[in-house]
Design a protein around this motif. Structure first.
Motif, mmCIF file in Angstrom:
data_model
loop_
_atom_site.group_PDB
_atom_site.id
_atom_site.type_symbol
_atom_site.label_atom_id
_atom_site.label_comp_id
_atom_site.label_asym_id
_atom_site.label_seq_id
_atom_site.Cartn_x
_atom_site.Cartn_y
_atom_site.Cartn_z
ATOM 1 N N ASP A 1 -8.504 0.007 -0.007
ATOM 2 C CA ASP A 1 -8.442 0.592 0.031
ATOM 3 C C ASP A 1 -9.716 1.942 0.349
ATOM 4 O OD1 ASP A 1 -7.596 -0.523 2.916
ATOM 5 O OD2 ASP A 1 -6.369 0.591 3.133
ATOM 6 N N ASP B 1 -11.284 2.013 4.841
ATOM 7 C CA ASP B 1 -10.179 2.357 5.464
ATOM 8 C C ASP B 1 -10.470 3.924 5.544
ATOM 9 O OD1 ASP B 1 -8.056 2.672 7.295
ATOM 10 O OD2 ASP B 1 -6.340 2.212 5.451
ATOM 11 N N GLU C 1 0.641 -1.384 0.031
ATOM 12 C CA GLU C 1 -0.094 0.210 -0.209
ATOM 13 C C GLU C 1 0.702 1.441 0.002
ATOM 14 O OE1 GLU C 1 -2.996 0.164 2.944
ATOM 15 O OE2 GLU C 1 -2.837 2.115 3.000
ATOM 16 N N HIS D 1 -5.207 8.351 -0.663
ATOM 17 C CA HIS D 1 -4.319 8.215 -1.060
ATOM 18 C C HIS D 1 -3.118 8.423 -2.607
ATOM 19 C CE1 HIS D 1 -2.798 4.941 2.029
ATOM 20 N NE2 HIS D 1 -3.745 5.978 3.048
ATOM 21 N N GLU E 1 -5.090 2.688 -2.291
ATOM 22 C CA GLU E 1 -5.914 3.204 -1.194
ATOM 23 C C GLU E 1 -6.323 4.342 -2.146
ATOM 24 O OE1 GLU E 1 -5.397 3.843 2.769
ATOM 25 O OE2 GLU E 1 -6.464 5.783 3.248
HETATM 26 MG MG MG Z 1 -5.535 2.384 4.131
#
Ligand code: MG
Ligand code: 3MF
Ligand code: MG
Length: 420
Positions: free
Chosen positions: A284, A326, A218, A259, A256
């Motif tokens: 995520d 998340d 990740e 992100h 994610e």
């Molecule tokens: Mg995450």
């Protein structure tokens, strides 16, 4: 003209009536799915999301601690069928790898069974504890040996709990001040940790007669180091294919949404690149803003149209989960609110957007427009000027498709209109 002084002013709501008010308004929102319906989707609730107390660099906690028994019980009630955890979310760092760890793991197993919840993913915390101040791939061999031991231990816990995935967010793999660390060497050391986890996995899977786990990297562009060595999903794809991993086939990604957005990516394009490499293992899901810190807002509250488009891509290319929630319930939400409002509404928005993505895929207007664009204007082999003119009117469909997506998002394709 309205005389504001005559408007009914709401009286203060005493604390013993506040939950009833929130409950009544939540019910009035409608659109909630039953736990049975929610269970049809491969959605997981992280221990750390439900138990997040609202603390951060500038924030004191606003909620009480919540243990795994409570989180698993509430996930079961809500119909969120999977649970995910860091090793240290449930086991204190000092007792990792000891008999006490296995006692806790046995209690977790019991809790999962009693509530019909599965552990889908385990992950190692390699970013919070002081031992990881210089990252899990620090210069000191004892830190790296300790980190590899932690990753191997998480693999064992994962198999014991019946997980299918192990996630790795490297956290502080980077630096605060320039020039002190050798990036090339650090990445080689980081690969050694992952290789140790894969070796352990092959051994434990054979012993337990289980398939090996899917190991998912990740990426996050900023935080908690100032400069990050593997800041994006693309960087991680390059790392997987660098030749440093002994089992690259066992390693993929856990992108994610936020992100990727944080560094300015188009998340849908970032996911497309991961899909093309066959490395979209885990996802995520959350929301937030470009070029800001990791605010971890629940899915669809900031970028619902973009999320709809992301899910159209995933549905079109056959990705059906896991979807890991998340996010961080806001600090303004109470302990009670986390399970009564935050988690159920997040799941329900995901389901709504997922089903809407299905409507986009089968929408006759979008289908015909897309087919027409792909058919082109029939100028194969013609001079460039003719190619341009042959497509001139067709290309207007790009904007029409975008308008249609907005209509689907707000329900206008089902006849929602405003009479003025
Ligand atoms: Mg995450
Ligand atoms: C940080 C994250 C992490 C990772 C987790 C999984 C706390 O921004 O997103 O959540 O997802 O560590 O390994
Ligand atoms: Mg995050």
């Amino acid at each position: 003209m309205i005389d504001v002084s005559e408007k009914l002013i709401m009286q203060p709501v005493p604390i013993d009536r506040q939950q009833a008010l929130v409950e009544r308004l939540t019910t009035a929102c409608g659109g909630a799915y039953s736990p049975e319906t929610r269970r049809k989707y491969y959605i997981s609730g992280p221990q750390w999301a439900a138990a997040y107390q609202g603390q951060a660099l500038f924030h004191a906690p606003t909620r009480e601690p919540v243990g795994f028994e409570e989180v698993i019980r509430r996930l079961g009630q809500l119909g969120i069928r999977c649970w995910t955890t860091h090793d240290t979310d449930v086991i204190p760092t000092e007792t990792l790898g000891t008999g006490a760890q296995w006692e806790t793991v046995a209690r977790i197993k019991k809790s999962l069974e009693e509530n019909n919840v599965q552990c889908s993913m385990v992950t190692t915390e390699t970013f919070h504890h002081a031992v990881f101040a210089a990252s899990p791939a620090a210069e000191a061999p004892e830190v790296r040996e300790y980190a590899a031991g932690r990753l191997r231990n998480t693999v064992k816990i994962g198999h014991e709990l019946g997980a299918s995935y192990a996630v790795y967010w490297p956290g502080s793999l980077g630096y605060q001040v320039q020039g002190a660390i050798d990036e090339t060497q650090t990445l080689k050391w980081y690969a050694e940790g992952l290789n140790a986890a894969c070796e352990q996995d092959i051994q434990t899977a054979a012993e337990k007669n289980r398939p090996t786990l899917k190991h998912c990297l990740e990426a996050k562009p900023f935080e908690p180091a100032a400069e990050i060595l593997l800041p994006t999903s693309d960087a991680m794809l390059a790392f997987i294919h660098s030749g440093l991993l002994t089992h690259p086939e066992m390693v993929g990604l856990n992108p994610e949404y936020l992100h990727e957005l944080m560094w300015g990516a188009a998340p849908r394009a970032a996911l497309a690149r991961v899909l093309l490499c066959g490395k979209l293992f885990h996802f995520d899901i959350n929301d937030g803003y470009r070029l800001k810190h990791d605010v971890d807002i629940a899915i669809g509250l900031v970028n619902p149209l973009d999320w709809l488009n992301v899910l159209v891509l995933l549905r079109s290319y056959g990705y059906t989960g896991p979807f890991n929630l998340d996010y961080k319930p806001p600090r303004t939400t109470s302990n009670w609110g986390v399970f009564s409002v935050s988690l159920p509404t997040a799941v329900d928005r995901f389901i709504t957007l997922w089903e809407m993505a299905g409507e986009v895929i089968s929408d006759p207007i979008i289908s015909e427009a897309t087919d027409a664009l792909k058919a082109g204007g029939g100028a194969i082999g013609k001079p460039v000027g003719e190619i341009v003119s042959a497509n001139k009117e067709l290309l207007t469909l790009h904007e029409l498709i975008s308008h249609r997506l907005f209509q689907i998002l707000i329900g206008q394709h089902r006849g929602r209109t405003y009479s003025l």
